[in-house]
Design a protein around this motif. Structure first.
Motif, mmCIF file in Angstrom:
data_model
loop_
_atom_site.group_PDB
_atom_site.id
_atom_site.type_symbol
_atom_site.label_atom_id
_atom_site.label_comp_id
_atom_site.label_asym_id
_atom_site.label_seq_id
_atom_site.Cartn_x
_atom_site.Cartn_y
_atom_site.Cartn_z
ATOM 1 N N GLN A 6 -27.831 -3.136 -37.972
ATOM 2 C CA GLN A 6 -27.568 -4.095 -37.038
ATOM 3 C C GLN A 6 -26.592 -3.219 -36.233
ATOM 4 N N PHE A 7 -25.665 -2.623 -36.615
ATOM 5 C CA PHE A 7 -24.624 -1.741 -35.884
ATOM 6 C C PHE A 7 -25.620 -0.604 -35.034
ATOM 7 N N THR A 8 -26.556 -0.102 -35.731
ATOM 8 C CA THR A 8 -27.129 1.180 -35.125
ATOM 9 C C THR A 8 -28.036 0.393 -34.043
ATOM 10 N N THR A 9 -28.938 -0.657 -34.597
ATOM 11 C CA THR A 9 -29.600 -1.317 -33.545
ATOM 12 C C THR A 9 -28.988 -1.972 -32.190
ATOM 13 N N THR A 10 -27.903 -2.472 -32.402
ATOM 14 C CA THR A 10 -27.067 -2.757 -31.337
ATOM 15 C C THR A 10 -26.508 -1.692 -30.391
ATOM 16 N N GLU A 11 -26.198 -0.510 -31.096
ATOM 17 C CA GLU A 11 -25.747 0.545 -30.178
ATOM 18 C C GLU A 11 -26.906 1.264 -29.550
ATOM 19 N N VAL A 12 -28.028 1.394 -30.013
ATOM 20 C CA VAL A 12 -29.313 2.070 -29.315
ATOM 21 C C VAL A 12 -29.544 1.110 -28.206
ATOM 22 N N ASN A 13 -29.635 -0.185 -28.713
ATOM 23 C CA ASN A 13 -29.826 -1.146 -27.467
ATOM 24 C C ASN A 13 -28.995 -0.999 -26.149
ATOM 25 N N MET A 14 -27.539 -0.909 -26.753
ATOM 26 C CA MET A 14 -26.561 -0.820 -25.392
ATOM 27 C C MET A 14 -26.767 0.638 -24.712
ATOM 28 N N ALA A 15 -27.275 1.566 -25.282
ATOM 29 C CA ALA A 15 -27.426 3.034 -24.703
ATOM 30 C C ALA A 15 -28.760 3.020 -23.996
ATOM 31 N N ARG A 16 -29.797 2.114 -24.290
ATOM 32 C CA ARG A 16 -30.933 1.891 -23.602
ATOM 33 C C ARG A 16 -30.799 1.175 -22.401
ATOM 34 N N VAL A 17 -29.911 0.258 -22.576
ATOM 35 C CA VAL A 17 -29.380 -0.682 -21.246
ATOM 36 C C VAL A 17 -28.735 0.242 -20.144
ATOM 37 N N PHE A 18 -27.774 1.028 -20.722
ATOM 38 C CA PHE A 18 -26.961 1.668 -19.967
ATOM 39 C C PHE A 18 -27.799 2.979 -19.067
ATOM 40 N N ASN A 19 -28.782 3.473 -19.949
ATOM 41 C CA ASN A 19 -29.701 4.623 -19.357
ATOM 42 C C ASN A 19 -30.754 3.717 -18.345
ATOM 43 N N TRP A 20 -30.966 2.747 -18.591
ATOM 44 C CA TRP A 20 -32.118 1.998 -17.604
ATOM 45 C C TRP A 20 -31.170 1.881 -16.454
ATOM 46 N N ASP A 21 -30.076 1.516 -16.594
ATOM 47 C CA ASP A 21 -29.160 1.203 -15.312
ATOM 48 C C ASP A 21 -28.958 2.785 -14.633
ATOM 49 N N VAL A 22 -28.670 3.594 -15.381
ATOM 50 C CA VAL A 22 -28.447 4.986 -14.513
ATOM 51 C C VAL A 22 -29.729 5.431 -13.831
ATOM 52 N N LYS A 23 -30.961 5.023 -14.506
ATOM 53 C CA LYS A 23 -32.299 5.516 -13.806
ATOM 54 C C LYS A 23 -32.359 4.632 -12.629
ATOM 55 N N ARG A 24 -32.206 3.318 -12.691
ATOM 56 C CA ARG A 24 -32.519 2.329 -11.763
ATOM 57 C C ARG A 24 -31.423 3.081 -10.573
ATOM 58 N N ARG A 25 -30.238 3.206 -10.939
ATOM 59 C CA ARG A 25 -29.673 3.611 -9.719
ATOM 60 C C ARG A 25 -29.767 4.921 -8.906
ATOM 61 N N LYS A 26 -30.288 5.838 -9.668
ATOM 62 C CA LYS A 26 -30.740 7.184 -9.573
ATOM 63 C C LYS A 26 -31.886 6.961 -8.461
ATOM 64 N N SER A 27 -32.884 5.938 -8.937
ATOM 65 C CA SER A 27 -34.013 5.784 -8.042
ATOM 66 C C SER A 27 -33.634 5.023 -6.808
ATOM 67 N N ALA A 28 -32.668 4.130 -6.773
ATOM 68 C CA ALA A 28 -32.373 3.761 -5.784
ATOM 69 C C ALA A 28 -31.614 4.388 -4.593
ATOM 70 N N LYS A 29 -30.870 5.399 -5.200
ATOM 71 C CA LYS A 29 -30.191 6.435 -4.407
ATOM 72 C C LYS A 29 -30.932 7.624 -3.856
ATOM 73 N N ASP A 30 -32.197 7.768 -4.462
ATOM 74 C CA ASP A 30 -33.363 8.717 -4.099
ATOM 75 C C ASP A 30 -33.836 7.913 -2.823
ATOM 76 N N ALA A 31 -34.548 6.518 -3.163
ATOM 77 C CA ALA A 31 -34.973 6.084 -2.230
ATOM 78 C C ALA A 31 -34.324 5.811 -0.783
ATOM 79 N N ALA A 32 -33.024 5.732 -0.897
ATOM 80 C CA ALA A 32 -32.133 5.617 0.341
ATOM 81 C C ALA A 32 -32.018 6.774 1.027
ATOM 82 N N SER A 33 -32.259 8.118 0.595
ATOM 83 C CA SER A 33 -31.903 9.303 0.966
ATOM 84 C C SER A 33 -33.270 9.626 1.730
#
Length: 194
Positions: free
Chosen positions: A167-194
């Motif tokens: 469960q530790f591993t699963t939770t940590e992987v889920n946290m990393a995926r959510v964080f990476n999703w956010d980074v990707k989303r922000r990068k896409s938004a930044k690229d779209a704004a440029s």
């Protein structure tokens, strides 16, 4: 299998369930669908906070289970030693019904010699400052039952610790995926704004 972690309650897989009802998190495969859920609403901070709280709960559970495991690992040899002494007394009484000269531990590194007359009764500590007198047969039966119970509990605790590590591993992987999703989303938004 659900595509995202449950928000509450338990959903253990058959054969993988925790003995102490530890909540199971499912690995997030489709992060976009998970973040689009009504209770997530795409709010990364809210989701990460919830996952971090669950991770902290798992840490607390792990601490409690490790404490219980340590207690059981001390208790089992004590019970087995007591049972061996009961069996020794039974054997001694049946073969050589005379006084038995023994040394016993008075305190750490201090032993005392004693003569023990043949007996068919012993006193056992039950815990909470309670001691009861039992016949040798009853004492042996009680100790065997307690040893079996302690070994079963130790097995459950070890299983739960393994489950918790998953469960530790699963939770940590889920946290990393959510964080990476956010980074990707922000990068896409930044690229779209440029």
């Amino acid at each position: 299998m659900l595509p995202f972690p449950p928000t509450g309650g338990h959903s253990p897989q058959p054969g993988k369930a925790s003995q102490s009802n530890v909540e199971q998190h499912i690995l997030v495969d489709d992060i976009d669908a998970y973040m689009a859920l009504e209770n997530n609403s795409g709010e990364v901070d809210k989701v990460l906070k919830r996952l971090d709280e669950q991770h902290s709960k798992y840490k607390c559970m792990e601490y409690n289970l490790l404490s219980k495991k340590r207690r059981l690992r001390v208790q089992i040899p004590d019970l087995e030693m007591s049972l061996a002494m009961i069996k020794f007394l039974q054997k001694q009484n049946s073969k050589f019904p005379s006084d038995l000269e023994m040394e016993f531990l008075l305190s750490e590194q201090a032993y005392v010699k004693a003569k023990i007359p043949p007996t068919d009764k012993v006193c056992l500590w039950l815990g909470a400052n309670v001691m009861l007198e039992y016949t040798l047969e009853d004492a042996a039966e009680l100790l065997e039952k307690n040893i079996a119970s302690a070994k079963k509990n130790l097995s459950h605790v070890e299983h739960d610790l393994d489950f918790l590590r998953d469960q530790f591993t699963t939770t940590e992987v889920n946290m990393a995926r959510v964080f990476n999703w956010d980074v990707k989303r922000r990068k896409s938004a930044k690229d779209a704004a440029s």
